[in-house]
Design a protein around this motif. Structure first.
Motif, PDB file in Angstrom:
ATOM      1  N   ARG A  59      -8.292  -1.351   3.246  1.00 38.92           N
ATOM      2  CA  ARG A  59      -7.187  -1.438   3.726  1.00 38.92           C
ATOM      3  C   ARG A  59      -6.302  -0.742   2.578  1.00 38.92           C
ATOM      4  O   ARG A  59      -6.381  -1.486   1.302  1.00 38.92           O
ATOM      5  CB  ARG A  59      -6.809  -3.115   3.888  1.00 38.92           C
ATOM      6  CG  ARG A  59      -5.422  -2.954   4.773  1.00 38.92           C
ATOM      7  CD  ARG A  59      -5.416  -4.418   5.236  1.00 38.92           C
ATOM      8  NE  ARG A  59      -5.806  -4.681   6.389  1.00 38.92           N
ATOM      9  CZ  ARG A  59      -5.423  -4.032   7.716  1.00 38.92           C
ATOM     10  NH1 ARG A  59      -4.367  -3.293   7.739  1.00 38.92           N
ATOM     11  NH2 ARG A  59      -5.961  -4.502   8.958  1.00 38.92           N
ATOM     12  N   ARG A  61      -3.084   2.281   1.030  1.00 40.00           N
ATOM     13  CA  ARG A  61      -1.788   2.981   1.174  1.00 40.00           C
ATOM     14  C   ARG A  61      -1.986   4.375   0.513  1.00 40.00           C
ATOM     15  O   ARG A  61      -2.622   4.605  -0.384  1.00 40.00           O
ATOM     16  CB  ARG A  61      -0.765   1.892   0.310  1.00 40.00           C
ATOM     17  CG  ARG A  61       0.633   2.334   0.208  1.00 40.00           C
ATOM     18  CD  ARG A  61       1.303   1.301  -0.244  1.00 40.00           C
ATOM     19  NE  ARG A  61       0.973   0.390  -1.346  1.00 40.00           N
ATOM     20  CZ  ARG A  61       1.100   0.998  -2.522  1.00 40.00           C
ATOM     21  NH1 ARG A  61       1.499   2.067  -2.849  1.00 40.00           N
ATOM     22  NH2 ARG A  61       0.702   0.320  -3.802  1.00 40.00           N
ATOM     23  N   ALA A  63      -1.098   7.379  -1.595  1.00 41.90           N
ATOM     24  CA  ALA A  63      -0.566   7.468  -3.119  1.00 41.90           C
ATOM     25  C   ALA A  63      -0.583   8.812  -3.489  1.00 41.90           C
ATOM     26  O   ALA A  63      -1.356   9.527  -3.516  1.00 41.90           O
ATOM     27  CB  ALA A  63      -1.507   6.771  -4.161  1.00 41.90           C
ATOM     28  N   VAL A  81      -5.617   7.270  -2.463  1.00 37.85           N
ATOM     29  CA  VAL A  81      -5.192   6.038  -1.861  1.00 37.85           C
ATOM     30  C   VAL A  81      -5.478   5.006  -2.904  1.00 37.85           C
ATOM     31  O   VAL A  81      -6.018   4.917  -3.863  1.00 37.85           O
ATOM     32  CB  VAL A  81      -6.135   5.713  -0.521  1.00 37.85           C
ATOM     33  CG1 VAL A  81      -5.865   6.566   0.584  1.00 37.85           C
ATOM     34  CG2 VAL A  81      -7.557   5.565  -0.875  1.00 37.85           C
ATOM     35  N   ASP A  83      -5.103   0.521  -3.220  1.00 42.68           N
ATOM     36  CA  ASP A  83      -4.856  -1.077  -2.686  1.00 42.68           C
ATOM     37  C   ASP A  83      -4.618  -1.993  -3.719  1.00 42.68           C
ATOM     38  O   ASP A  83      -4.797  -3.304  -3.541  1.00 42.68           O
ATOM     39  CB  ASP A  83      -5.945  -1.453  -1.947  1.00 42.68           C
ATOM     40  CG  ASP A  83      -7.288  -1.635  -2.875  1.00 42.68           C
ATOM     41  OD1 ASP A  83      -7.190  -1.320  -4.087  1.00 42.68           O
ATOM     42  OD2 ASP A  83      -8.313  -2.141  -2.438  1.00 42.68           O
ATOM     43  N   THR A  87      -7.565   3.062  -7.561  1.00 35.79           N
ATOM     44  CA  THR A  87      -6.986   4.261  -6.836  1.00 35.79           C
ATOM     45  C   THR A  87      -8.077   5.325  -6.805  1.00 35.79           C
ATOM     46  O   THR A  87      -8.728   5.695  -7.805  1.00 35.79           O
ATOM     47  CB  THR A  87      -5.986   5.098  -7.607  1.00 35.79           C
ATOM     48  OG1 THR A  87      -4.750   4.134  -7.785  1.00 35.79           O
ATOM     49  CG2 THR A  87      -5.352   6.179  -6.671  1.00 35.79           C
ATOM     50  N   GLY A 105       2.670   6.597   0.779  1.00 37.31           N
ATOM     51  CA  GLY A 105       3.206   5.240   1.102  1.00 37.31           C
ATOM     52  C   GLY A 105       2.424   4.572   2.537  1.00 37.31           C
ATOM     53  O   GLY A 105       2.636   3.685   2.751  1.00 37.31           O
ATOM     54  N   ARG A 106       1.995   5.685   3.454  1.00 33.01           N
ATOM     55  CA  ARG A 106       1.669   4.990   4.628  1.00 33.01           C
ATOM     56  C   ARG A 106       0.374   3.967   4.511  1.00 33.01           C
ATOM     57  O   ARG A 106      -0.340   4.274   3.678  1.00 33.01           O
ATOM     58  CB  ARG A 106       1.201   6.075   5.579  1.00 33.01           C
ATOM     59  CG  ARG A 106       0.667   5.716   6.723  1.00 33.01           C
ATOM     60  CD  ARG A 106       0.039   6.949   7.933  1.00 33.01           C
ATOM     61  NE  ARG A 106      -0.665   6.272   9.121  1.00 33.01           N
ATOM     62  CZ  ARG A 106      -1.153   7.089   9.834  1.00 33.01           C
ATOM     63  NH1 ARG A 106      -1.286   8.434   9.780  1.00 33.01           N
ATOM     64  NH2 ARG A 106      -1.855   6.229  10.654  1.00 33.01           N
ATOM     65  N   GLU A 107       0.503   3.081   5.202  1.00 28.92           N
ATOM     66  CA  GLU A 107      -0.654   2.194   5.302  1.00 28.92           C
ATOM     67  C   GLU A 107      -1.772   2.456   6.093  1.00 28.92           C
ATOM     68  O   GLU A 107      -1.511   2.976   7.203  1.00 28.92           O
ATOM     69  CB  GLU A 107      -0.046   0.614   5.570  1.00 28.92           C
ATOM     70  CG  GLU A 107       1.130   0.104   5.139  1.00 28.92           C
ATOM     71  CD  GLU A 107       0.593  -0.807   4.052  1.00 28.92           C
ATOM     72  OE1 GLU A 107      -0.468  -1.281   3.946  1.00 28.92           O
ATOM     73  OE2 GLU A 107       1.556  -1.255   3.306  1.00 28.92           O
TER      74      GLU A 107
END
Ligand code: ADP
Ligand code: MG
Length: 666
Positions: A59, A61, A63, A81, A83, A87, A105-107
């Motif tokens: 899970r 986001r 970056a 990405v 969490d 990274t 920023g999208r999850e």
């Protein structure tokens, strides 16, 4: 539930066609299309714990910005990405639409494999998932994207929610602790939990395997009272004496079992399994001689004309001198020959007729048919077997198979047959030497072939089947043929045989090879079955990694039939599976290993697995479930008038009546 798929939102005419091509027409059929496997998204892994080689859900986001780069024909999309724990980079290939979607920023919930790339643990081509849980993965249906397929199944399930009647008798469900059918169907597709999935699978597997085994038993009991054949024991010894070789102990033992069956008042329904070259033909001929001694006719059915002729030649040599009149009935005979054959069979002028499907399709009338032998059974379905044995008065049926099958699997595939095993090869065979040949060593192979051919030997080249929808790099037989003929071995005589040829052309090419008029035979797996060319000493298998072990072993059995040293070359990069094949020549061990590695559905190629809706692949590997259903089937069939048994028998007939015809392996 039997309404058309067009009732489902999102399924238009184009998708309807695609579904139809995959054999799915109704809502019920779509719900019965069970997942091949599940992606485990029940738990996510922190990025800092992700190691190369892991397959996991994370899970994260997005970056930073998405980067795109071209390398030859590849479009590489890369982004980072995070969490909070770490990274890491993520890569996708040829998915141009991702760039727009991956805004900073999208999850994201990603699922995929981590690999080492340029020193970093990198997620490579992960799927973007909507929610956590166990996600069904279906067999690919061309024309239906996986996500759309999932949504269609979900819609189909909604449409028949609560409507699956529970057809299994309640007492039976209680006895085995099986969950309810509606629960099973929902959870087989979209499991609430691992436990729910397990319960669902157990229920579906139990039902499927039980009904299947019952339907096999129904066939079997159809021929319970059968032709009883009487003969003198001296005939047995006389047969062995007439053979040019001494029988192996295994041959003796198996013929003893066959002889007892022939004498009994129950119709014989026996399969003889034995590795290629174990001498099953002699057993078949012995049974024919015994039937003749008792005053009965025999029919021997082979899957191809070439094989039928091969048996006919052998029978002329061995059986004819014993006073057995042998005839041949195959499709390519002239009309007049056909008529004469039918007359000879009806008048009892032929004691034994050897042939192909013609024996069952032409409405042949026998004078006194007492024994039916089918060779290389896996080309015939239960239904065909039954058709032939319906001729006359429940004759004895003997089935010869060169596919060694683990005991557990025999039980479900051939639950209608008793099984004898020829577990010994005749003495003096030099085992086939098997080698893996990586691409770099190919030139050496051609050199080797030239030398073998110069010594007067022959070779097979086998190529995997390529389905049209498949985008593989595998070499189809035609390409190999052209390449050998015009490039690699132009001085040799090469023949080509593949499935799309007319069968007369195919047989002619095989015949030229058999007669020694060709050095090399290039083919798809057509030759897998029974061809006997003792002078062929080399088997080359292209793209060997694409075949199952059992099938490779079958192919390898085509060589090593003479006294000369024989070779099997597996064209592939080395892997443990292929190395195992190099290490043993024991067909049963190999079949067992193959089943462990690929699941039983794969043992015989993919067409087999379509037979059972729940995909015996995942199920039959479960020996305990097999035993359970086997025993229950026997219990129910012992008293078929009992109400629960009656209900189950009706179900079995509904479910498998048409399908049994397709149980032919391969
Ligand atoms: P398969 O079991 O594959 O059908 P075959 O019946 O074609 O095997 O036999 C393979 C070869 O072995 C044949 O050439 C046959 O004549 C020979 N053979 C069979 N039994 C014996 C034996 N007991 N001793 C020696 N050779 C045998
Ligand atoms: Mg054979």
């Amino acid at each position: 539930m039997d309404i058309s798929l067009s009732q489902i939102k999102g399924i238009g005419p184009a998708r309807l066609k695609s579904f139809e091509a995959a054999g799915i027409r109704t809502v019920r059929e779509l719900v019965m299309f069970l997942p091949r496997e599940y992606r485990d998204l029940t738990q996510t892994v922190p990025l800092c714990e992700l190691k190369a080689g892991d397959v996991a859900a994370v899970r994260v986001r997005v970056a930073g910005e998405v980067m795109e780069r071209r390398a030859r024909r590849l479009l590489i999309t890369k982004l980072y990405v995070t969490d909070g724990t770490e990274t890491l980079p993520v890569l996708w290939y040829n998915q141009p639409w991702l760039k727009k979607q991956m805004t900073p920023g999208r999850e994201l919930l990603l699922y995929g494999k981590a690999e080492h790339k340029q020193g970093y643990v990198t997620l490579v081509s992960p799927t973007v998932e909507a929610a956590q849980g166990l996600i069904p993965v279906y067999r690919n249906i061309p024309g239906i994207p996986p996500k759309a397929l999932r949504q269609s199944v979900e819609a189909a399930l909604k449409l028949c929610e609560g409507q699956w009647p529970d057809e299994l008798p309640e007492a039976l469900r209680r006895r085995y602790g099986l969950c309810e059918r509606n629960f099973a169907m929902r959870n087989a597709h979209f499991p609430d939990s691992r436990e729910a999935l397990e319960a669902a699978r157990r229920r579906i597997a139990f039902e499927e395997l039980l009904l299947y085994q019952i339907s096999l038993r129904l066939f079997r009991s159809a021929g319970r009272q059968g032709v009883q054949i009487d003969f003198d024991d001296a005939r047995l010894e006389a047969f062995w004496d007439a053979l040019p070789f001494a029988p192996t102990n295994a041959q003796r033992r198996v013929l003893g079992e066959v002889a007892a069956d022939l004498r009994s008042e129950r119709a014989m329904a026996r399969m003889v399994q034995g590795d290629v070259g174990s001498g099953k033909t002699a057993i078949a001929f012995a049974a024919i001689a015994l039937a003749h001694a008792g005053g009965w006719q025999s029919a021997l059915m082979a899957p191809t004309e070439v094989l039928a002729r091969q048996h006919f030649d052998a029978a002329q040599k061995l059986l004819a001198p014993m006073g057995i009149r042998v005839g041949l009935l195959v499709g390519s005979l002239t009309q007049k020959q056909h008529r004469l054959a039918h007359e000879a069979i009806a008048a009892g002028e032929w004691d034994c007729v050897i042939g192909t499907h013609a024996l069952i399709t032409e409405g042949v009338e026998y004078k006194k048919l007492g024994l039916v032998v089918t060779d290389e059974q896996h080309r015939f379905g239960v239904r065909q077997r039954t058709l032939l044995s319906e001729k006359g008065d429940a004759p004895n049926v003997l089935v010869m198979s060169a596919t060694p099958i683990p005991r557990t699997l025999s039980l479900i595939l051939y639950g209608d047959l008793d099984i004898s095993i020829v577990d010994e090869l005749p003495p003096g065979r030099t085992p086939v030497s098997t080698r893996i040949v990586p691409e770099a060593k190919r030139p050496g192979l051609y050199e080797f072939l030239r030398r073998e051919v110069a010594k007067g030997r022959q070779a097979y080249f086998v190529c995997p089947l390529v389905e049209e929808s498949e985008a593989v790099e595998a070499l189809p037989a035609e390409a190999v043929y052209e390449d050998l003929r015009t490039g690699k071995l132009p001085e040799l005589r090469i023949e080509l045989v593949h499935g799309r040829m007319k069968s007369a052309d195919k047989d002619a090419a095989l015949e030229r090879f058999r007669a020694g008029e060709a050095d090399i035979l290039v083919s798809t797996t057509v030759i897998e079955v029974g061809v006997n060319v003792p002078n062929a000493t080399v088997m080359v298998i292209e793209n060997a990694e694409r075949f199952g072990l059992a099938q490779l072993h079958q192919l390898r059995g085509r060589v090593g039939r003479g006294t000369e040293e024989s070779w099997c070359f597996l064209m592939a990069e080395p892997n443990p599976r292929l190395k195992y094949l190099c290490s043993t020549n024991d067909g049963f061990k190999i079949a067992q290993k193959d089943m462990e590695l690929r699941g039983p559905g794969e043992l015989f190629g993919t067409r087999q697995s379509g037979t059972l809706t729940a995909g015996i692949g995942a199920l039959a590997g479960d020996a305990q479930m097999l035993k359970l259903t086997h025993d229950e089937a026997r219990f129910l069939m012992a008293d078929p008038e009992e109400p629960d048994a009656r209900a189950v028998i009706v179900l079995a007939k509904e479910r498998f009546a048409d399908k049994l015809r397709d149980v032919a392996v391969n």
